[in-house]
Scaffold this motif. Structure first.
Motif, PDB file in Angstrom:
ATOM      1  N   CYS A  21       0.870  -1.174   0.000  1.00  0.00           N
ATOM      2  CA  CYS A  21       0.000   0.000   0.000  1.00  0.00           C
ATOM      3  C   CYS A  21       0.907   1.224   0.000  1.00  0.00           C
ATOM      4  N   ALA A  22       1.011   1.850  -1.166  1.00  0.00           N
ATOM      5  CA  ALA A  22       1.863   3.019  -1.315  1.00  0.00           C
ATOM      6  C   ALA A  22       1.077   4.277  -0.981  1.00  0.00           C
ATOM      7  N   ALA A  23       1.667   5.134  -0.178  1.00  0.00           N
ATOM      8  CA  ALA A  23       0.993   6.353   0.266  1.00  0.00           C
ATOM      9  C   ALA A  23       1.572   7.572  -0.440  1.00  0.00           C
ATOM     10  N   SER A  24       0.686   8.496  -0.748  1.00  0.00           N
ATOM     11  CA  SER A  24       1.105   9.791  -1.263  1.00  0.00           C
ATOM     12  C   SER A  24       0.264  10.862  -0.575  1.00  0.00           C
ATOM     13  N   GLY A  25       0.874  11.987  -0.293  1.00  0.00           N
ATOM     14  CA  GLY A  25       0.154  13.059   0.383  1.00  0.00           C
ATOM     15  C   GLY A  25       0.187  12.965   1.893  1.00  0.00           C
ATOM     16  N   LEU A  26       0.761  11.890   2.437  1.00  0.00           N
ATOM     17  CA  LEU A  26       0.951  11.797   3.876  1.00  0.00           C
ATOM     18  C   LEU A  26       2.180  10.930   4.131  1.00  0.00           C
ATOM     19  N   THR A  27       2.779  11.135   5.300  1.00  0.00           N
ATOM     20  CA  THR A  27       3.957  10.368   5.685  1.00  0.00           C
ATOM     21  C   THR A  27       3.502   9.257   6.606  1.00  0.00           C
ATOM     22  N   LEU A  28       3.623   8.024   6.122  1.00  0.00           N
ATOM     23  CA  LEU A  28       3.015   6.899   6.821  1.00  0.00           C
ATOM     24  C   LEU A  28       3.504   6.725   8.249  1.00  0.00           C
ATOM     25  N   ASP A  29       4.763   6.975   8.528  1.00  0.00           N
ATOM     26  CA  ASP A  29       5.251   6.695   9.873  1.00  0.00           C
ATOM     27  C   ASP A  29       4.721   7.696  10.902  1.00  0.00           C
ATOM     28  N   GLN A  30       4.035   8.721  10.447  1.00  0.00           N
ATOM     29  CA  GLN A  30       3.417   9.676  11.361  1.00  0.00           C
ATOM     30  C   GLN A  30       1.982   9.288  11.702  1.00  0.00           C
ATOM     31  N   HIS A  31       1.519   8.185  11.125  1.00  0.00           N
ATOM     32  CA  HIS A  31       0.141   7.757  11.312  1.00  0.00           C
ATOM     33  C   HIS A  31       0.088   6.296  11.733  1.00  0.00           C
ATOM     34  N   GLY A  32      -0.872   5.972  12.585  1.00  0.00           N
ATOM     35  CA  GLY A  32      -1.174   4.570  12.780  1.00  0.00           C
ATOM     36  C   GLY A  32      -1.755   4.020  11.493  1.00  0.00           C
ATOM     37  N   ILE A  33      -1.438   2.782  11.178  1.00  0.00           N
ATOM     38  CA  ILE A  33      -1.880   2.175   9.927  1.00  0.00           C
ATOM     39  C   ILE A  33      -2.491   0.813  10.208  1.00  0.00           C
ATOM     40  N   GLY A  34      -3.305   0.369   9.275  1.00  0.00           N
ATOM     41  CA  GLY A  34      -3.934  -0.930   9.475  1.00  0.00           C
ATOM     42  C   GLY A  34      -4.343  -1.559   8.172  1.00  0.00           C
ATOM     43  N   TRP A  35      -4.560  -2.870   8.234  1.00  0.00           N
ATOM     44  CA  TRP A  35      -5.123  -3.629   7.135  1.00  0.00           C
ATOM     45  C   TRP A  35      -6.461  -4.219   7.592  1.00  0.00           C
ATOM     46  N   PHE A  36      -7.429  -4.152   6.707  1.00  0.00           N
ATOM     47  CA  PHE A  36      -8.757  -4.678   6.970  1.00  0.00           C
ATOM     48  C   PHE A  36      -9.144  -5.574   5.796  1.00  0.00           C
ATOM     49  N   ARG A  37     -10.156  -6.388   6.005  1.00  0.00           N
ATOM     50  CA  ARG A  37     -10.661  -7.200   4.910  1.00  0.00           C
ATOM     51  C   ARG A  37     -12.177  -7.312   5.002  1.00  0.00           C
ATOM     52  N   GLN A  38     -12.773  -7.562   3.872  1.00  0.00           N
ATOM     53  CA  GLN A  38     -14.242  -7.672   3.835  1.00  0.00           C
ATOM     54  C   GLN A  38     -14.658  -8.664   2.780  1.00  0.00           C
ATOM     55  N   VAL A  39     -15.626  -9.467   3.154  1.00  0.00           N
ATOM     56  CA  VAL A  39     -16.271 -10.408   2.253  1.00  0.00           C
ATOM     57  C   VAL A  39     -17.673  -9.877   1.984  1.00  0.00           C
ATOM     58  N   PRO A  40     -18.170  -9.963   0.765  1.00  0.00           N
ATOM     59  CA  PRO A  40     -19.524  -9.459   0.470  1.00  0.00           C
ATOM     60  C   PRO A  40     -20.555 -10.039   1.428  1.00  0.00           C
ATOM     61  N   GLY A  41     -21.378  -9.142   1.979  1.00  0.00           N
ATOM     62  CA  GLY A  41     -22.429  -9.577   2.878  1.00  0.00           C
ATOM     63  C   GLY A  41     -22.002  -9.680   4.332  1.00  0.00           C
TER      64      GLY A  41
END
Length: 120
Positions: A21-41
């Motif tokens: 996940c490439a970020a632009s417009g913000l510096t990632l190490d200054q933010h908490g980050i996360g991964w999420f997932r979703q299945v339809p329904g």
């Protein structure tokens, strides 16, 4: 601000994938980050998260992925990763990266999602 997720695909049970996940417009190490997932329904599920560099601490993982997935951040590339090993069919979902803005666990920035399909 843009988060661009990539790396999804089709993999067999027991295989591995690395999501980016490439970020632009913000510096990632200054933010908490996360991964999420979703299945339809179904509701979106938190998979892994890590605090900003200043807040520190260890990554947190959902019980369903603990020991198999690893979240990381490359500050030089301003990119976050989710290394997924020993994949199972139940890991099949669209995966989203996200970054906090206002405070802990308040994810205001989201990537577009990348589909992971694990065949049995």
């Amino acid at each position: 601000v843009q988060l661009q997720a990539s790396g999804g695909g089709l993999v067999q049970t027991g295989g591995s994938l690395r999501l980016s996940c490439a970020a632009s417009g913000l510096t990632l190490d200054q933010h908490g980050i996360g991964w999420f997932r979703q299945v339809p329904g179904r509701e979106r599920e938190g998979v892994a998260c890590i605090n900003s560099r200043s807040r520190g601490g260890s990554p947190v993982y959902a019980d369903s992925v603990k020991g198999r997935f690893t979240i990381s951040r490359d500050n030089a590339k301003n990119t976050m990763y989710l290394e997924m090993n020993s994949l199972k069919p139940e890991d099949t979902a669209t995966y989203y990266c996200a970054a906090e803005l206002k405070g802990p666990l308040e994810y205001d920035y989201w990537g577009q999602g990348t589909l992971v399909t694990v065949s049995s």
